[in-house]
Write a protein that holds these residues in place. Structure first.
Motif, PDB file in Angstrom:
ATOM      1  N   MET A   1       0.806  -1.165  -0.118  1.00  8.90           N
ATOM      2  CA  MET A   1       0.219   0.282  -0.154  1.00  8.90           C
ATOM      3  C   MET A   1       0.783   1.010  -0.450  1.00  8.90           C
ATOM      4  SD  MET A   1      -3.770   0.800   2.522  1.00  8.90           S
ATOM      5  CE  MET A   1      -3.079   1.740   3.434  1.00  8.90           C
ATOM      6  N   ILE A   2       0.486   1.900  -0.754  1.00  9.32           N
ATOM      7  CA  ILE A   2       1.195   3.538  -0.855  1.00  9.32           C
ATOM      8  C   ILE A   2       0.748   4.499   0.364  1.00  9.32           C
ATOM      9  CG2 ILE A   2       1.551   5.707  -2.415  1.00  9.32           C
ATOM     10  CD1 ILE A   2       0.809   4.121  -4.657  1.00  9.32           C
ATOM     11  N   LYS A   3       1.828   4.647   0.996  1.00  9.21           N
ATOM     12  CA  LYS A   3       1.903   5.646   2.203  1.00  9.21           C
ATOM     13  C   LYS A   3       1.455   7.348   1.021  1.00  9.21           C
ATOM     14  CE  LYS A   3       2.977   3.717   5.735  1.00  9.21           C
ATOM     15  NZ  LYS A   3       4.707   3.647   7.032  1.00  9.21           N
ATOM     16  N   THR A   4       0.302   8.288   1.807  1.00  9.55           N
ATOM     17  CA  THR A   4       0.471   9.468   0.784  1.00  9.55           C
ATOM     18  C   THR A   4       0.745  10.327   2.025  1.00  9.55           C
ATOM     19  OG1 THR A   4      -2.341   9.317   1.610  1.00  9.55           O
ATOM     20  CG2 THR A   4      -1.394   8.350  -0.638  1.00  9.55           C
ATOM     21  N   LEU A   5       1.166  11.073   1.136  1.00 10.59           N
ATOM     22  CA  LEU A   5       1.511  12.955   1.935  1.00 10.59           C
ATOM     23  C   LEU A   5      -0.338  12.909   2.620  1.00 10.59           C
ATOM     24  CD1 LEU A   5       4.287  14.136   0.477  1.00 10.59           C
ATOM     25  CD2 LEU A   5       4.542  13.511   2.089  1.00 10.59           C
ATOM     26  N   THR A   6      -0.533  13.593   3.583  1.00  9.54           N
ATOM     27  CA  THR A   6      -1.574  14.111   4.047  1.00  9.54           C
ATOM     28  C   THR A   6      -1.709  15.655   4.630  1.00  9.54           C
ATOM     29  OG1 THR A   6      -2.134  12.642   6.188  1.00  9.54           O
ATOM     30  CG2 THR A   6      -3.017  11.948   4.640  1.00  9.54           C
ATOM     31  N   LYS A   7      -0.446  15.600   5.810  1.00 10.33           N
ATOM     32  CA  LYS A   7      -0.455  17.149   6.354  1.00 10.33           C
ATOM     33  C   LYS A   7       0.094  18.427   5.352  1.00 10.33           C
ATOM     34  CE  LYS A   7      -0.637  14.694  10.794  1.00 10.33           C
ATOM     35  NZ  LYS A   7      -1.931  14.214  10.295  1.00 10.33           N
ATOM     36  N   LYS A   8      -0.376  19.841   5.784  1.00 15.81           N
ATOM     37  CA  LYS A   8      -0.116  20.349   5.262  1.00 15.81           C
ATOM     38  C   LYS A   8       1.020  21.066   5.643  1.00 15.81           C
ATOM     39  CE  LYS A   8      -0.882  25.564   4.846  1.00 15.81           C
ATOM     40  NZ  LYS A   8      -1.560  27.032   4.741  1.00 15.81           N
ATOM     41  N   ARG A   9       1.662  20.358   6.694  1.00 19.43           N
ATOM     42  CA  ARG A   9       3.656  21.388   6.771  1.00 19.43           C
ATOM     43  C   ARG A   9       4.260  19.749   6.431  1.00 19.43           C
ATOM     44  NH1 ARG A   9       2.108  17.528  12.546  1.00 19.43           N
ATOM     45  NH2 ARG A   9       2.462  15.780  12.205  1.00 19.43           N
ATOM     46  N   ASP A  10       3.986  18.524   5.960  1.00 18.71           N
ATOM     47  CA  ASP A  10       4.973  17.750   5.530  1.00 18.71           C
ATOM     48  C   ASP A  10       4.594  18.402   4.101  1.00 18.71           C
ATOM     49  OD1 ASP A  10       4.501  15.620   7.015  1.00 18.71           O
ATOM     50  OD2 ASP A  10       3.172  14.551   7.099  1.00 18.71           O
ATOM     51  N   PHE A  11       3.965  18.569   3.265  1.00 16.83           N
ATOM     52  CA  PHE A  11       4.160  18.865   1.522  1.00 16.83           C
ATOM     53  C   PHE A  11       5.035  20.562   2.245  1.00 16.83           C
ATOM     54  CE2 PHE A  11       0.297  17.001   1.009  1.00 16.83           C
ATOM     55  CZ  PHE A  11       0.300  16.717  -0.561  1.00 16.83           C
ATOM     56  N   GLU A  12       4.531  21.552   3.271  1.00 19.80           N
ATOM     57  CA  GLU A  12       5.731  22.551   3.444  1.00 19.80           C
ATOM     58  C   GLU A  12       6.856  22.504   3.561  1.00 19.80           C
ATOM     59  OE1 GLU A  12       3.501  24.929   6.160  1.00 19.80           O
ATOM     60  OE2 GLU A  12       2.231  25.563   5.108  1.00 19.80           O
ATOM     61  N   LYS A  13       7.169  21.079   3.624  1.00 17.49           N
ATOM     62  CA  LYS A  13       8.732  20.245   4.279  1.00 17.49           C
ATOM     63  C   LYS A  13       9.072  20.088   3.342  1.00 17.49           C
ATOM     64  CE  LYS A  13      10.893  17.582   7.180  1.00 17.49           C
ATOM     65  NZ  LYS A  13      10.944  15.450   7.898  1.00 17.49           N
ATOM     66  N   LEU A  14       7.899  19.486   2.553  1.00 16.40           N
ATOM     67  CA  LEU A  14       8.874  18.264   1.353  1.00 16.40           C
ATOM     68  C   LEU A  14       9.247  19.860  -0.221  1.00 16.40           C
ATOM     69  CD1 LEU A  14       9.324  16.159  -0.301  1.00 16.40           C
ATOM     70  CD2 LEU A  14       6.707  16.530  -0.689  1.00 16.40           C
ATOM     71  N   GLN A  15       8.590  21.029   0.162  1.00 16.38           N
ATOM     72  CA  GLN A  15       8.589  22.113  -0.748  1.00 16.38           C
ATOM     73  C   GLN A  15      10.029  22.408  -0.606  1.00 16.38           C
ATOM     74  OE1 GLN A  15       4.962  23.472  -2.009  1.00 16.38           O
ATOM     75  NE2 GLN A  15       4.583  22.264  -3.580  1.00 16.38           N
ATOM     76  N   LYS A  16      10.307  22.911   0.704  1.00 16.09           N
ATOM     77  CA  LYS A  16      11.016  23.863   1.075  1.00 16.09           C
ATOM     78  C   LYS A  16      12.525  23.335   0.443  1.00 16.09           C
ATOM     79  CE  LYS A  16      12.162  25.981   5.129  1.00 16.09           C
ATOM     80  NZ  LYS A  16      12.588  26.594   6.856  1.00 16.09           N
ATOM     81  N   GLN A  17      12.704  21.555   1.389  1.00 12.14           N
ATOM     82  CA  GLN A  17      13.703  21.098   2.021  1.00 12.14           C
ATOM     83  C   GLN A  17      13.751  20.575   0.400  1.00 12.14           C
ATOM     84  OE1 GLN A  17      13.677  18.897   4.974  1.00 12.14           O
ATOM     85  NE2 GLN A  17      13.335  20.755   6.330  1.00 12.14           N
ATOM     86  N   GLY A  18      13.067  20.155  -0.479  1.00  8.12           N
ATOM     87  CA  GLY A  18      13.072  19.129  -1.878  1.00  8.12           C
ATOM     88  C   GLY A  18      14.048  19.121  -3.183  1.00  8.12           C
TER      89      GLY A  18
ATOM     90  N   PHE B   1      13.000  11.296   5.604  1.00  3.53           N
ATOM     91  CA  PHE B   1      10.846  10.743   6.238  1.00  3.53           C
ATOM     92  C   PHE B   1      11.473   9.444   6.726  1.00  3.53           C
ATOM     93  CE2 PHE B   1      10.046  14.630   3.598  1.00  3.53           C
ATOM     94  CZ  PHE B   1       8.395  14.738   4.323  1.00  3.53           C
ATOM     95  N   ASP B   2      10.210   9.019   7.366  1.00  2.00           N
ATOM     96  CA  ASP B   2      10.014   7.875   8.313  1.00  2.00           C
ATOM     97  C   ASP B   2       9.642   6.629   7.716  1.00  2.00           C
ATOM     98  OD1 ASP B   2       7.831   8.381   8.001  1.00  2.00           O
ATOM     99  OD2 ASP B   2       7.702   7.738  10.157  1.00  2.00           O
ATOM    100  N   ASP B   3       9.621   6.873   6.374  1.00  2.87           N
ATOM    101  CA  ASP B   3       8.963   5.867   4.659  1.00  2.87           C
ATOM    102  C   ASP B   3       8.958   6.380   3.487  1.00  2.87           C
ATOM    103  OD1 ASP B   3       7.978   3.322   4.059  1.00  2.87           O
ATOM    104  OD2 ASP B   3       6.905   3.272   4.913  1.00  2.87           O
ATOM    105  N   ASN B   4       8.213   5.748   3.030  1.00  5.54           N
ATOM    106  CA  ASN B   4       8.491   6.387   1.183  1.00  5.54           C
ATOM    107  C   ASN B   4       6.870   6.834   1.593  1.00  5.54           C
ATOM    108  OD1 ASN B   4      10.731   6.111   0.542  1.00  5.54           O
ATOM    109  ND2 ASN B   4      10.556   4.725  -1.082  1.00  5.54           N
ATOM    110  N   TYR B   5       6.829   7.940   0.751  1.00  7.11           N
ATOM    111  CA  TYR B   5       5.819   8.434   1.229  1.00  7.11           C
ATOM    112  C   TYR B   5       5.155   9.418  -0.684  1.00  7.11           C
ATOM    113  CZ  TYR B   5       4.609   8.498   5.836  1.00  7.11           C
ATOM    114  OH  TYR B   5       4.688   7.959   6.919  1.00  7.11           O
TER     115      TYR B   5
END
Length: 115
Positions: free
Chosen positions: A1-18, A34-38
């Motif tokens: 099963m694919i783990k999905t990003l759901t929280k706004k802070r995760d999206f922001e972290k991803l766009q800031k650091q990615g 991250f603790d797993d693949n998302y």
């Protein structure tokens, strides 16, 4: 099963650091630590379609491409895929090839950034 990003802070972290990579059909943003693949998918009304049926179909296509190519993904990394207008006009096999080549480039950039 694919783990999905759901929280706004995760999206922001991803766009800031990615690391970001653009293609004609989508933009991929990836960040380690991250603790797993998302997987996160952005399919906006403006870029894809006003019809939810079409937006859901393209998100299913991305999830299928992601699921079929888990062997090339870095461990403990989150991927955000932002779909562009050209996505709906492109064949599935071409999207798969474009995703694979882009993921390899993004992973290479991630390794260079972490060193």
């Amino acid at each position: 099963m694919i783990k999905t990003l759901t929280k706004k802070r995760d999206f922001e972290k991803l766009q800031k650091q990615g690391v970001k990579w653009n293609t004609p059909c989508f933009t991929i943003v990836a960040a380690p630590d991250f603790d797993d693949n998302y997987l996160g998918i952005i399919a906006s009304k403006r870029n894809i379609s006003n019809l939810a049926v079409i937006r859901n179909r393209v998100k299913r296509q991305i999830r299928e491409i992601y699921r079929n190519n888990t062997d090339v993904l870095e461990k403990n990394t989150a991927y955000l895929i932002i779909l562009k207008k050209d996505f709906t006009d492109t064949e599935f096999t071409k999207l798969n090839e474009e995703f694979l080549s882009t993921i390899k480039k993004v992973n290479k950039q991630l390794k260079e950034k972490s060193n």
